[in-house]
Design a protein around this motif. Structure first.
Motif, PDB file in Angstrom:
ATOM      1  N   LEU A 197      -6.496   3.846  -2.294  1.00  0.00           N
ATOM      2  CA  LEU A 197      -7.390   3.651  -1.356  1.00  0.00           C
ATOM      3  C   LEU A 197      -8.152   2.363  -1.687  1.00  0.00           C
ATOM      4  O   LEU A 197      -8.431   1.561  -0.675  1.00  0.00           O
ATOM      5  CB  LEU A 197      -8.426   4.737  -1.429  1.00  0.00           C
ATOM      6  N   GLU A 198      -8.136   1.849  -2.901  1.00  0.00           N
ATOM      7  CA  GLU A 198      -9.008   0.811  -3.191  1.00  0.00           C
ATOM      8  C   GLU A 198      -7.891  -0.370  -2.979  1.00  0.00           C
ATOM      9  O   GLU A 198      -8.236  -1.254  -2.346  1.00  0.00           O
ATOM     10  CB  GLU A 198      -9.037   0.618  -4.930  1.00  0.00           C
ATOM     11  N   LEU A 233      -8.400  -0.844   0.983  1.00  0.00           N
ATOM     12  CA  LEU A 233      -9.617  -1.500   1.196  1.00  0.00           C
ATOM     13  C   LEU A 233      -9.616  -3.166   0.952  1.00  0.00           C
ATOM     14  O   LEU A 233     -10.148  -3.832   1.441  1.00  0.00           O
ATOM     15  CB  LEU A 233     -10.758  -0.834   0.439  1.00  0.00           C
ATOM     16  N   VAL A 274     -10.037  -6.062   3.630  1.00  0.00           N
ATOM     17  CA  VAL A 274     -11.001  -7.194   3.489  1.00  0.00           C
ATOM     18  C   VAL A 274     -10.339  -8.574   3.325  1.00  0.00           C
ATOM     19  O   VAL A 274     -10.845  -9.530   4.041  1.00  0.00           O
ATOM     20  CB  VAL A 274     -11.804  -7.074   1.911  1.00  0.00           C
ATOM     21  N   THR A 331       1.015  -1.146  -0.079  1.00  0.00           N
ATOM     22  CA  THR A 331       0.033   0.124  -0.081  1.00  0.00           C
ATOM     23  C   THR A 331       0.946   1.179   0.111  1.00  0.00           C
ATOM     24  O   THR A 331       0.678   2.378  -0.838  1.00  0.00           O
ATOM     25  CB  THR A 331      -0.889  -0.045   1.390  1.00  0.00           C
TER      26      THR A 331
END
Length: 207
Positions: A172-173, A176, A180, A152
């Protein structure tokens, strides 16, 4: 919806297909390796393909995941090149910070791979290749998931190097998607080791 997107076109060009290809690749990779690894754990289908050699099967999956990562990174950089630059991000100080983020990200990724080895890094637990003890030294003493956090940071640093707000959106994706993935991976991996410990205790009692 089209009116909203047009308002932000000076920041992110949503007409570029490369943006959505990059986003799809980012979402696909952890989804792929979690599905394949879980199927391997329950059915040993990869191990059977490789003649019962679980380590060879794990190395095959590792190579596949690594190759998919290269494709993902190439699509990400291609998407950034097609996106508008924002003046606020196109500054010398930002560039220096970006290099620092990329360096920190790579350090986390490389040192965690070194500490865990190939099978430890690339889901060897799902192949029955378990670590004898938890790795607690660097980088795991500064990050609970250094591979994901490091990746990231590298995405973020690259976005800033290119000066593209679209890169921040894709980063940001990445964050996320990894959060998850951890929600699924951590409990499952924990149960694999808990099962190993229960079997060892049962074996000691029976002997």
């Amino acid at each position: 919806m089209a009116a909203i997107l047009s308002q932000y076109k000076h920041l992110v060009d949503f007409d570029q297909k490369s943006l959505f290809l990059s986003a799809a690749s980012i979402a696909f990779n952890p989804t792929f390796w979690n599905i394949v690894a879980r199927r391997e754990y329950h059915t040993r289908f990869l191990t059977r393909i490789f003649g019962g050699r679980s380590q060879t099967a794990c190395y095959f999956l590792a190579g596949t995941i690594f190759s998919l990562g290269l494709v993902r990174d190439a699509l990400y950089e291609r998407a950034l090149r097609h996106q508008p630059i924002h003046p606020a991000l196109d500054q010398e100080l930002i560039k220096y910070g970006a290099y620092g983020l990329v360096a920190c990200g790579n350090i986390l990724v490389l040192t965690s791979t070194w500490a865990l080895g190939i099978t430890g890094t690339f889901l060897g637990d799902y192949f029955g290749i378990l670590q004898e003890k938890m790795v607690t030294g660097f980088p795991f003493n500064v990050s609970s998931a250094p591979m994901y956090h490091g990746s990231t940071l590298s995405f973020l640093g690259t976005a800033l190097l290119y000066g593209r707000p679209a890169g921040l959106l894709l980063t940001l994706e990445v964050l996320l998607v990894y959060l998850v993935a951890l929600k699924f991976e951590d409990p499952f991996t924990g149960e694999i080791y808990a099962k190993r410990d229960r079997e060892r205790k049962a074996g000691k009692k029976s002997s």
